[in-house]
Write an enzyme that holds these catalytic residues in place. Sequence first.
Site, PDB file in Angstrom:
ATOM      1  N   GLU A   1     -13.171 -23.103 -19.619  1.00 63.97           N
ATOM      2  CA  GLU A   1     -14.292 -22.408 -18.966  1.00 63.97           C
ATOM      3  C   GLU A   1     -15.418 -23.364 -18.546  1.00 63.97           C
ATOM      4  O   GLU A   1     -15.809 -23.414 -17.380  1.00 63.97           O
ATOM      5  CB  GLU A   1     -14.843 -21.320 -19.900  1.00 63.97           C
ATOM      6  CG  GLU A   1     -16.014 -20.590 -19.291  1.00 63.97           C
ATOM      7  CD  GLU A   1     -16.330 -19.245 -19.918  1.00 63.97           C
ATOM      8  OE1 GLU A   1     -15.407 -18.549 -20.378  1.00 63.97           O
ATOM      9  OE2 GLU A   1     -17.523 -18.884 -19.930  1.00 63.97           O
TER      10      GLU A   1
ATOM     11  N   ASP B   1     -15.653 -22.563 -26.425  1.00 61.27           N
ATOM     12  CA  ASP B   1     -16.592 -21.600 -27.025  1.00 61.27           C
ATOM     13  C   ASP B   1     -17.904 -22.299 -27.358  1.00 61.27           C
ATOM     14  O   ASP B   1     -18.978 -21.849 -26.963  1.00 61.27           O
ATOM     15  CB  ASP B   1     -15.973 -20.985 -28.293  1.00 61.27           C
ATOM     16  CG  ASP B   1     -14.565 -20.472 -28.038  1.00 61.27           C
ATOM     17  OD1 ASP B   1     -14.433 -19.431 -27.410  1.00 61.27           O
ATOM     18  OD2 ASP B   1     -13.609 -21.158 -28.455  1.00 61.27           O
TER      19      ASP B   1
HETATM   20  O1  TRH Z   1     -11.818 -27.018 -24.460  1.00 62.31           O
HETATM   21  P1  TRH Z   1     -11.460 -25.918 -23.533  1.00 62.31           P
HETATM   22  O2  TRH Z   1     -10.065 -25.746 -23.232  1.00 62.31           O
HETATM   23  O3  TRH Z   1     -12.052 -24.621 -24.093  1.00 62.31           O
HETATM   24  C1  TRH Z   1     -11.668 -23.312 -24.096  1.00 62.31           C
HETATM   25  C2  TRH Z   1     -11.330 -22.851 -25.447  1.00 62.31           C
HETATM   26  O4  TRH Z   1      -9.959 -23.092 -25.632  1.00 62.31           O
HETATM   27  C3  TRH Z   1     -11.645 -21.418 -25.621  1.00 62.31           C
HETATM   28  O5  TRH Z   1     -11.135 -20.881 -26.806  1.00 62.31           O
HETATM   29  C4  TRH Z   1     -11.193 -20.659 -24.429  1.00 62.31           C
HETATM   30  O6  TRH Z   1     -11.498 -19.362 -24.595  1.00 62.31           O
HETATM   31  C5  TRH Z   1     -11.872 -21.194 -23.215  1.00 62.31           C
HETATM   32  O7  TRH Z   1     -11.524 -22.550 -23.037  1.00 62.31           O
HETATM   33  C6  TRH Z   1     -11.572 -20.431 -21.953  1.00 62.31           C
HETATM   34  O8  TRH Z   1     -12.205 -26.180 -22.119  1.00 62.31           O
HETATM   35  P2  TRH Z   1     -13.725 -26.114 -21.660  1.00 62.31           P
HETATM   36  O9  TRH Z   1     -14.228 -24.710 -21.643  1.00 62.31           O
HETATM   37  O10 TRH Z   1     -13.796 -26.821 -20.388  1.00 62.31           O
HETATM   38  O11 TRH Z   1     -14.539 -26.913 -22.755  1.00 62.31           O
HETATM   39  C7  TRH Z   1     -14.509 -28.294 -22.829  1.00 62.31           C
HETATM   40  C8  TRH Z   1     -15.893 -28.833 -23.096  1.00 62.31           C
HETATM   41  O12 TRH Z   1     -15.820 -30.221 -23.365  1.00 62.31           O
HETATM   42  C9  TRH Z   1     -16.819 -28.670 -21.905  1.00 62.31           C
HETATM   43  O13 TRH Z   1     -18.106 -28.304 -22.383  1.00 62.31           O
HETATM   44  C10 TRH Z   1     -16.883 -30.061 -21.305  1.00 62.31           C
HETATM   45  C11 TRH Z   1     -16.764 -30.913 -22.541  1.00 62.31           C
HETATM   46  N1  TRH Z   1     -16.327 -32.289 -22.338  1.00 62.31           N
HETATM   47  C12 TRH Z   1     -17.197 -33.310 -22.684  1.00 62.31           C
HETATM   48  O14 TRH Z   1     -18.348 -33.041 -23.097  1.00 62.31           O
HETATM   49  N2  TRH Z   1     -16.791 -34.603 -22.560  1.00 62.31           N
HETATM   50  C13 TRH Z   1     -15.571 -34.936 -22.097  1.00 62.31           C
HETATM   51  O15 TRH Z   1     -15.248 -36.132 -21.987  1.00 62.31           O
HETATM   52  C14 TRH Z   1     -14.687 -33.870 -21.729  1.00 62.31           C
HETATM   53  C15 TRH Z   1     -13.318 -34.194 -21.189  1.00 62.31           C
HETATM   54  C16 TRH Z   1     -15.094 -32.561 -21.877  1.00 62.31           C
END
Ligand code: TRH
Length: 387
Positions: free
Chosen positions: A282, A24
């Site tokens: 996402e 989010d």
């Molecule tokens: O963390 P997520 O699983 O997020 C979600 C939430 O659970 C949310 O509630 C749900 O509705 C949604 O998914 C579908 O996965 P996401 O979206 O990939 O977010 C992770 C963020 O972390 C993304 O912006 C990338 C960042 N990231 C970094 O900045 N550095 C890192 O080393 C890693 C592994 C990720």
Amino acid sequence: MSLSDASSAFDWDIFCRVVDNFGDIGVCWRLARCLARDHGCAVRLWVDDWGSFARLCPAVAEAGDMLRAQGVEVRRWCEPFPDVAPARAVVEAFACEPPPGYVEAMAACTPRPQWINLEYLSAEDWVEGCHGLSSPHPRLGLTKRFCFPGFTPRTGGLLREKGLIAERERFRADVAMRRDWLAGLGIPAVSDDTRLVSLFAYEQPQLPELLRVWAAAPLPTLLLVPEGRVLGDVLRFFGRDEAKAGEILAAGGLTAAVLPFLDAADYDRLLWACALNFVRGEDSFVRAQWAAQPFVWHIYEQDEAVHHDKLEAFLARYLAGLDAPAADATRAFWKAWNGEGSLAAAWPAFAAALPRLASHTRRWSDGLAESQDLASALVQFSELSVK
Ligand code: TRH
């Protein structure tokens, strides 16, 4: 001065409630930066959970209730909500509902702010029919419009910073830059035939079986794992209970490097550097598509298993045009990764399909990059002029 007379200093207010994990706030933070950096907008981002946000924007940890970071004014969303003049356009992320007093203030503005509910990303067909729909407020004479990100021109598109693809290409073309960047993370030089794999996922009970296959394979694998929920499953394979960022573990042909949670730019570089990326949720799912390398999506589980339809809808779009054996192998491996089937059994066919999937994913990514990006779509949607 009443709020109706106040001319807001902000073009955008973005409201974000963190449900869980980083998705989010990951989406909202990226959108805020895109609007500020690529469109010259004055953006204020309201976030309720500063603990989660601090992982993505470490400066938050040192700040009180407000800071300026990367061109965005970041504010803690707390109660009572401060008496502020609403921005000219308001994004409510994922139906999080701005504070009632703020909505009343929106109704008192002349002209009334544009109010947009930004929805979750889905490749399902119904999204095109819902993108752009309006919902009038029952009392206040305000209209909320729905913006659905998506994969087709009749949706809001995907977040993509200006210059991202060119930056990716520069990184890819420069072997020394990639090597130095990996060395900076403490990753030793690897042989040319080593397959680099990044891993960001939810818990994955079957992972040790897959790692066993990789460890016994003739070609070496270097697995790069930023700290997070799946690390425990990696460690189980190595018979360890814990490991710190910087540690490197090895078994047969498999080497696993534990990385710190990277900043956004480095996370992109990680995806660009790897031949296969495991992503989730996402935002990382979208970044993997801009990396244009084969990827595997761990979808966020939803009630009543509706995420299965979402997964299928994406696979149907993504795999269209890929030869049937490669498409079947990819589908089977993705399903196994999401709990339907054996990962170790699905791996050999998926591994054999990877070269064809690589060129297919490149075409998929290039095709997506021809569409308007989500921040530009929102600027158009909100009828704010692009500066
Ligand atoms: O963390 P997520 O699983 O997020 C979600 C939430 O659970 C949310 O509630 C749900 O509705 C949604 O998914 C579908 O996965 P996401 O979206 O990939 O977010 C992770 C963020 O972390 C993304 O912006 C990338 C960042 N990231 C970094 O900045 N550095 C890192 O080393 C890693 C592994 C990720």
